[in-house]
Design an enzyme around this catalytic site. Structure first.
Site, mmCIF file in Angstrom:
data_model
loop_
_atom_site.group_PDB
_atom_site.id
_atom_site.type_symbol
_atom_site.label_atom_id
_atom_site.label_comp_id
_atom_site.label_asym_id
_atom_site.label_seq_id
_atom_site.Cartn_x
_atom_site.Cartn_y
_atom_site.Cartn_z
ATOM 1 N N HIS A 1 39.305 42.443 40.615
ATOM 2 C CA HIS A 1 39.047 43.536 39.685
ATOM 3 C C HIS A 1 37.741 43.314 38.927
ATOM 4 C CE1 HIS A 1 43.302 44.456 40.378
ATOM 5 N NE2 HIS A 1 43.060 45.652 39.871
ATOM 6 N N LYS B 1 38.875 43.818 32.873
ATOM 7 C CA LYS B 1 40.347 43.883 32.932
ATOM 8 C C LYS B 1 40.923 42.753 32.094
ATOM 9 C CE LYS B 1 44.159 44.306 36.216
ATOM 10 N NZ LYS B 1 44.653 45.519 35.533
#
Length: 246
Positions: free
Chosen positions: A131, A135
């Site tokens: 990601h 995040k």
């Protein structure tokens, strides 16, 4: 028209949801709220979409349930204890529906479904999730949910723990263990949301991979959830039933 409010409207996902609701036939964006905004501004909404933070989401959902608002939730950080709290609250408001999903991408839902199907056939399994660096949680909710489904499928097939002779390691080198399944988290500028589930047996491997290249990929699932949640009182986990998967 179904009135929709978005909580977390200034975030990456929230702003995308606002655009999707405005473009969707039969839906109307009646409130776009963010940190410190008064939730009362969402009073005219029938459905609330929450993409906020683990610290805020339970308070937001309590407000929704108490005010008779259905909710579609993509915020992470849900544990079984939190889900039990929601079940108890919803039991006192039987007409309200709350949908909590680890991932609204149709491809990600299929990836988890296929991984659970494959899990019974392979001795080894590990998950890599990748990601963007903004995040806040690791592993991702999708990876954790995938690991739990894989572990359940392995248990049903009476498989033993995946083989691993590691006796010396730097802390974290083998990733996190989610119900016995190793999960590795990568955070890298330029990524959006990606996951690989790697299976291995003697002489072969199988990789199931999903890539979300743009947050727009989550919107068909969100809109499907908004349209369906009012017909599903109580707590619904995931969008599989809505999509007819599994």
């Amino acid at each position: 028209m179904t009135g929709v409010a978005v909580f977390g409207a200034k975030g990456r996902m929230g702003s995308e949801v606002c655009r999707a609701v405005e473009a969707a036939e039969g839906l109307s964006l009646v409130a776009a709220l963010d940190v410190d905004d008064d939730l009362a501004a969402a009073a005219s909404a029938e459905v609330v979409v929450d993409f906020t933070s683990p610290d805020a989401v339970m308070r937001n959902l309590s407000w929704c349930i108490e005010h008779g608002k259905h909710a579609v939730v993509g915020t992470t950080g849900f544990t079984e204890d939190r889900l039990d709290v929601l079940r108890d609250q919803l039991a006192e408001h039987p007409g309200v529906g709350v949908l909590v999903a680890a991932n609204f991408s149709i491809g990600a839902v299929l990836m988890m479904h296929f991984a659970a199907q494959a899990a019974a056939f392979y001795e080894s399994v590990e998950i890599i999730e990748l990601h963007h660096p903004n995040k806040v949680d690791a592993p991702s909710g999708t990876a954790a949910a995938t690991a739990r489904r894989v572990a359940a499928a392995r248990a049903a097939a009476a498989l033993s723990a995946p083989p691993d002779a590691t006796t010396q390691e730097l802390a974290g080198a083998r990733g996190a263990s989610v119900e016995g399944v190793r999960v590795h988290s990568v955070r890298l500028r330029g990524l959006v949301a990606h996951q690989e589930v790697l299976f291995g047996a003697e002489g072969e491997t199988l990789t199931i991979r999903h890539d979300s290249l743009d947050r727009a990929s989550f919107m068909p699932g969100v809109i499907a959830g908004v349209r369906a949640v009012g017909e599903r009182p109580g707590l619904t986990i995931g969008i599989e039933q809505i999509l007819g998967v599994g």
